[in-house]
Design a protein around this motif. Sequence first.
Motif: not given
Length: 208
Positions: A85-107
């Motif tokens: 599952x870690x190698x699936x596109x859906x999981x990798x997209x989630x990780x990237x979206x979460x990293x972008x969220x942290x960059x933008x929203x500063x939690x």
Amino acid sequence: MPEVTATLVKELRERTGAGMMDCKQALTQAGGNMEEATRILREKGLAQAAKRAGRVASEGLVDAYIHGDGRIGVLIEVNCETDFVAKTEAFRTLARDLAMQVAAARPDYVRREDVPAGVVERERDIYRAAARNEGKPEHVLDKIVSGRLEKFYQERCLLEQPFVKDPDRSVGQLVQEVAARLGENVTVRRFARFERGEGVSPAANGEA
């Protein structure tokens, strides 16, 4: 009642990642209403994710995101149950979206349980004092403090923030929806956010 066509089913599947039969059943239950069907699938997905929450998630990946020509950088660890599952596109997209969220929203924290008790108490004291200064009556202070503390969690905890790409759902809902789609427990373990020059005073740079 609108007809539940194959086109509607396909659109809902692309929107949610749920199975064809699940999409058809949700659309039928919702009378063909796409938004209602999406809500139904999300609720089912949340329930399914909750059942998986107790399973060990020790696989996954650490993703990095750099924004603004090196001005902001984020590292985030997202876990799942299997390397497959870690190698699936859906999981990798989630990780990237979460990293972008942290960059933008500063939690500052992943979830509300990570907020130190001392920080919570300090915020409570500040909100209570502010409400008194605003002239609020004593009997409503607890309610006001609770409401402002909820807003604090939504602003400072990653999983409770509105998702920057879709503010109608929280980051936690996004994670649970992906978990439902992948059929595994998916968790955000930790993150670190770096911003160029952050915390550096002029004196530290030898400036007067």
